[in-house]
Design an enzyme around this catalytic site. Structure first.
Site, PDB file in Angstrom:
ATOM      1  N   ARG C 143     -21.523  12.069  28.579  1.00  0.00           N
ATOM      2  CA  ARG C 143     -21.805  12.131  27.153  1.00  0.00           C
ATOM      3  C   ARG C 143     -22.164  10.752  26.596  1.00  0.00           C
ATOM      4  NH1 ARG C 143     -19.510  15.982  24.208  1.00  0.00           N
ATOM      5  NH2 ARG C 143     -18.247  16.380  26.044  1.00  0.00           N
ATOM      6  N   THR C 144     -21.299   9.787  26.844  1.00  0.00           N
ATOM      7  CA  THR C 144     -21.523   8.437  26.325  1.00  0.00           C
ATOM      8  C   THR C 144     -22.764   7.807  26.954  1.00  0.00           C
ATOM      9  OG1 THR C 144     -19.147   8.155  26.001  1.00  0.00           O
ATOM     10  CG2 THR C 144     -20.472   6.158  26.053  1.00  0.00           C
ATOM     11  N   LYS C 173     -15.577  -3.730  50.362  1.00  0.00           N
ATOM     12  CA  LYS C 173     -16.285  -4.920  49.931  1.00  0.00           C
ATOM     13  C   LYS C 173     -15.452  -5.803  49.008  1.00  0.00           C
ATOM     14  CE  LYS C 173     -20.835  -2.939  50.728  1.00  0.00           C
ATOM     15  NZ  LYS C 173     -22.055  -2.402  50.148  1.00  0.00           N
ATOM     16  N   ARG C 194     -18.969   0.891  31.177  1.00  0.00           N
ATOM     17  CA  ARG C 194     -17.783   1.741  31.101  1.00  0.00           C
ATOM     18  C   ARG C 194     -16.894   1.366  32.274  1.00  0.00           C
ATOM     19  NH1 ARG C 194     -16.403   6.261  27.692  1.00  0.00           N
ATOM     20  NH2 ARG C 194     -14.930   7.563  28.799  1.00  0.00           N
ATOM     21  N   HIS C 222     -13.116   1.585  22.668  1.00  0.00           N
ATOM     22  CA  HIS C 222     -14.364   2.346  22.757  1.00  0.00           C
ATOM     23  C   HIS C 222     -15.056   2.136  21.413  1.00  0.00           C
ATOM     24  CE1 HIS C 222     -17.332   5.092  23.914  1.00  0.00           C
ATOM     25  NE2 HIS C 222     -16.699   6.232  23.833  1.00  0.00           N
TER      26      HIS C 222
END
Lengths: 397, 397, 397
Positions: C143-144, C173, C194, C222
């Protein structure tokens, strides 16, 4: 590739701009194509003589030889040709470091230098407008993928992307790589492929009528990394002949250092130092190759001594996954040769530290601030090299 | 959709180009919209008379009826209208093969033919510039996704992509499909959806105010595959009336062959042969439907005999996943009808072999080189069909 | 950021359009940059006086201070400046809601309003042409991500996308976030990140020379959600001073309501009602903060009574994942405060229901049809807010 004489001659002509839509000249352009023998051929900046009029034509579609003689869409560009007399560049696919000779490397680097100067929204940033690149990744490699996609978009091109290509050949379905490639080439103009199997890129290139770039095939090749490494040395040191390079860390498993050693052999008076823990020493095939090419090399256990005389200290990560259960060997190997402030202190002022990334702690973070820490510039050079390759493969010189 | 008379009349007018910014005409365009009863309506190439002046207006935004009467952005295009008198195309969503009649199929195929001719950087390659397609995939289907995304980009449009849409309705969150659609339609101009549940596409279309294309919903429909199959027959054979088609392989589970049989029933004098192992025979519903439509069909166990008289041999993959534990039945079914050189040898010169891909070994690779092997051209036709649908749904004729 | 006086003065000048290619003015533009002390600085609409001629220059590249004084590409735009005298906007990164004061919020909202009016293929839809945004997602949030990518593409920008960024720092890694950021910033012009760890965005911003937008970092911030919430209230109610807001549902764990409470404290005469099950009550830190800022607040167990007097009923989802094994507590909390037709019936005509989405059943679907159901408009506002931020961070006012 054997190019027919009439066409070669054509390429060496000076040109004027075609005053008419290209359709009018199409028949002049297609006449000699049946003689072409390569899988496909970019005839960029083709120059054609028709009735005393010379036209400069930028071919925007590749000519496929597979299903008979077809001629792609052509577009007349109102540009002055940048190629000099008879200059021509042949590049069908980018599959392995070995395919490049010194001259081709020089050509690619020259284009990469131009790419560094491409500015936002300049005409140069639109040269791949209308072209579609498929990034067909059978395993994720976000770093490499983003670098290629950025390169394509910086030149105005578009991208189709999947990190899920393995789904093509999932257990339930079992499609061959060749079939997947034939499908994807119908959707795109160039394929950038990452695969988990050595040799996959070569198979893809043999199948596809459009160009394929190998973005790493398993333990096999990762040629664009090799190119950006050599390009970075050239940019940072200013030359490739006569340089001294230390290859440090995992020399047994790292395809990066193996490819780099291979490419450095193409230059004059290069000296290579191998500095690695005993368990991950450089293998004999590369040593033998260097010897056969007259390249001096030397193994050393003293990083400080080597660093003091080298132009480039190329550090690599010791790959834990190569040690299996022997964590003890891994830990021992890993801590052995660290590039830190101490190493920097003995290095020459003009020398640089390189690393293919990602790094763990084989270069300490306090090195990052030193101007000789070249590894993030090196990563950025990957962008320019990939821009150059995309340009060369899609529209030519 | 009931279109008010005044507006229909409007559509049948010749037009001149509006000499003023569209804002000046907006009130003329919105006046009759309250009469529209469909979920949404593309009034492409709308022609409006205001004070004796006729304007040709290309509406670039859909008119939403949901929150009252709103009129999207309008743009006056300096184009000659390509639609003939009264010609109009209504297409809100693409949900299932059944929604298309013969005339609509013909229209879509006509646009697909135009799409084959779209050249890089031509005006035609920019008709969807400024439009955003969301590829909302609840399960991966890289082949289908890349085909749609290529189609959108070949027309200058942009793409928002996710193969991870299932995350919307993840266990922790539990959002309904309808809510996800309402969110995504705020970000895009058209939704291409792949879902694991039959009927999901219809639900999405019922919710969305923007067009929805079904890219496969579980065992349900995959209408763009059905369209590209029929289009390929038309392109390869040159006609759809009077053809003979062999459907081979898994006829019980393959939604592809079921949809194809359904669509072929819309043409005259078609004869269909079903050639399949006993365990995956064509089901009665399709047979009954064909009979009811006056379409001749016949079951046969002899692929060679059938192949010799057909225009199209449509091979399909026996899907292992349908057999569960009965690997023995799968292996038996799988080897039964293979299209190989032997089959090619009895086929007519003009006939073709088709396959929805991916294939395993139900067509041997030595068939690929024969000009009658149409399956990769078929895959490419998917691109043109999807380009056509995107054009029709977003900007209309 | 301390801006040198000479440059500030420059910003407050009226301007004319530069009649020459920017290269001619470049030296005038770079002269004062060494005085800049911020990590980077957007000098948008910079105005420079050279020999009595005033030029209006839109700077399209950020000025990096890291590797000495460099000046990015500049482009002279043939536009009338929209900024008023001395008006200037400083925004380096978007990391947390707390960084915005009332004035900056007002500025962002003003740009968001302009974004609502951007029409397809208008000049405004191309202001980020040539810019590349990297959506670097360490965990999926479709969505974001789609909202940001839509925002970028609606303004003509391009996107590099990964939901697989965790692969950078995979077990094998172990690359640091800082190294990943340094690599990705070489490929892009702005990073939208994010992450699963609180504080990750701040670390990324401290590393990157290009702007970073926090698209959610674990339980942390957020900020774009907080901005779109306040923007939606402003758009729906028409004001932010003097409003009454009910925050309903999970107030203990929801970062959304916490950020919203924080931002509302910047306005006058706001009254906040907390309506939540006992187990997920608003925590004391926010209550104390509101009190310290002179914001009235009140806890209530009666949603009907509160809904009747509020302008905004902001419902949130009770997050099952916060309850661990205590499903009984979750079920009890979840059913307690539902926004349904009954609640709507007592709400004022101008009031609205908001929700950050996704919702489960804390708002019944029969509410969706009511004009006061603002949650899908709220989601859409996220698009405009993100367009505004991208514009401000990349090209400034």
């Amino acid at each position: 590739m054997a190019t027919p004489t009439s066409f070669s001659t054509c390429l060496s002509q000076k040109c004027v701009i075609a005053p008419e839509p290209i359709d009018k000249y199409r028949n002049y352009l297609t006449c000699n194509y049946s003689n072409l023998v390569s899988k496909r051929s970019i005839v960029s900046n083709a120059i054609c003589v028709s009735g005393g009029l010379r036209q400069h034509c930028m071919q925007k579609e590749r000519i496929s030889m597979r299903n008979g003689v077809r001629c792609g869409a052509l577009e007349v560009k109102n540009t002055k040709p940048s190629l000099s007399l008879g200059r021509k560049f042949e590049l069908d696919d980018v599959i392995e470091a070995q395919q490049f000779d010194r001259e081709i490397l020089g050509n690619i680097f020259e284009v990469a230098r131009e790419m560094e100067k491409v500015e936002k929204n300049s005409p140069g940033s639109q040269i791949l407008r209308g072209y579609l690149m498929a990034t067909l990744f059978y395993e994720p490699s976000t770093r490499t993928r983003l670098s290629f996609e950025s390169a394509m978009k910086r030149l105005g091109g578009e991208v189709l992307t999947t990190e899920n290509a393995r789904e093509f050949s999932s257990a339930a379905k079992g499609e061959t790589l060749e079939d997947s490639i034939r499908t994807v080439e119908g959707y795109s103009d160039i394929i950038v492929m990452r695969h988990f199997e050595s040799g996959a890129a070569r198979r893809a290139a043999a199948t596809a009528e459009i160009p394929v770039i190998n973005a790493g095939d398993g333990p096999g090749q990762h040629p664009t990394q090799a190119l950006l490494d050599v390009y970075t040395i050239d940019r940072e040191i200013g030359k490739l002949d006569g340089i001294k390079v230390a290859l440090v860390g995992d020399l047994a498993n790292g395809r990066t250092v193996r490819s780099l050693a291979y490419l450095l052999a193409k230059y004059q008076d290069v000296k290579i130092y191998f500095v690695s823990p005993e368990v991950v020493k450089m293998k004999d095939d590369i040593k033998d190759y260097l010897t056969s090419q007259g390249v001096e090399w030397e193994e050393s256990a003293d990083l400080m001594e080597v660093a003091a005389k080298c132009d480039v200290v190329y550090q690599t990560r010791i790959q834990r996954e190569r040690f299996g259960e022997r964590i003890d060997l891994y830990e021992e190997a890993r801590g052995k040769y660290i590039v830190d402030k101490g190493v920097l202190n003995v290095m020459q002022k003009h020398a640089v530290v390189m690393h293919p990334l990602p790094r763990l702690d084989e270069i300490t973070v306090d090195v990052d601030g030193d101007p000789r820490a070249a590894y993030f510039r090196q990563a950025k050079n990957g962008l320019y090299i990939r821009m150059a390759l995309l340009k060369l493969l899609l529209v030519g010189w």
